[in-house]
Design an enzyme around this catalytic site. Structure first.
Site, PDB file in Angstrom:
ATOM      1  CG  ASP A 130     -12.665 -48.090 -50.212  1.00 48.83           C
ATOM      2  OD1 ASP A 130     -12.044 -49.126 -50.474  1.00 48.83           O
ATOM      3  OD2 ASP A 130     -13.884 -47.941 -50.439  1.00 48.83           O
ATOM      4  CG  ASP A 147     -14.208 -50.760 -56.048  1.00 44.80           C
ATOM      5  OD1 ASP A 147     -14.443 -50.386 -57.198  1.00 44.80           O
ATOM      6  OD2 ASP A 147     -13.271 -51.520 -55.753  1.00 44.80           O
TER       7      ASP A 147
END
Length: 215
Positions: free
Chosen positions: A11, A13
């Site tokens: 991922d 952020d």
């Protein structure tokens, strides 16, 4: 604990970079512009595609324009210093072959590229909100990344900071590593929980990567 993998899926952020200041600034302004400040305060924001958040707050016919507006606000805010690398990110990624990892983000490609470019990360493979029909917690984003890397999902490791992303990784049949950068450990259901990527090291071996906890 040691984890063996053929591909590592990150991922963005909250995992590789922190953009919380920018996100808060831009979405607060957006909510004010569209007159949904009160309702916005009750919406889960982190780890979800913007299209889902906007659709929760506005009528369907207003979604396309409002979605374009939040993307513009966030992209234009990147130079304002709201994005920075999280601890351990650069060293960990630099230790990996470029064809063994991918970024899997709920952001649009335009926004993801702006944030990653700002901190000097250039993934060879990236799956964004623009590439899928169903976002996290659906497994589609991670399954697509595995296909693009040519790796069986069972041999992939997902790195996430949000419950929805970890659920997506589990649903894809992948090993999950949670980072406590935005949530507390008890909120994260994963095979391994660490504070951030600085707690891990990666060793490239024949046929894959060996991931170890060192701190």
């Amino acid at each position: 604990m040691t984890i063996h993998a053929r591909a590592l899926l990150f991922d963005n952020d909250g995992t590789l970079v922190s953009s919380l200041a920018s996100v808060d600034r831009c979405w607060t302004r957006w909510a004010e512009e569209y007159g949904v400040t009160e309702a916005f305060g009750r919406v889960e924001l982190h780890g979800r595609p913007a299209v889902e958040i906007v659709a929760d707050l506005l009528p369907a016919d207003a979604v396309p324009e409002a979605l374009a507006r939040i993307e513009t606000l966030e992209v234009e805010d990147v130079p304002n210093g709201g994005v920075h690398l999280l601890p351990g990110t650069k060293a960990f990624l630099d230790s990996l072959p470029a064809d063994r990892w991918a970024v899997v983000t709920s952001a649009t490609r335009r926004l993801a590229e702006a944030r990653l470019d700002a901190v000097g990360i250039l993934p060879k493979t990236m799956v964004t909100a623009d590439d899928i029909t169903r976002g996290k917690p659906d497994p589609e984003p991670y399954l697509r990344a595995a296909r693009e890397l040519g790796v069986d999902p069972a041999h992939c490791v997902v790195f996430e900071d949000a419950p929805a992303g970890l659920a997506a990784g589990r649903a894809a049949g992948m090993t999950t590593v949670a980072l406590t950068t935005t949530h507390q450990a008890h909120e994260l259901d994963a095979d391994l929980v660490v504070r951030d990527l600085s707690a891990l090291s990666a060793l490239v071996i024949d046929g894959g990567v060996e991931i170890s906890v060192h701190g």
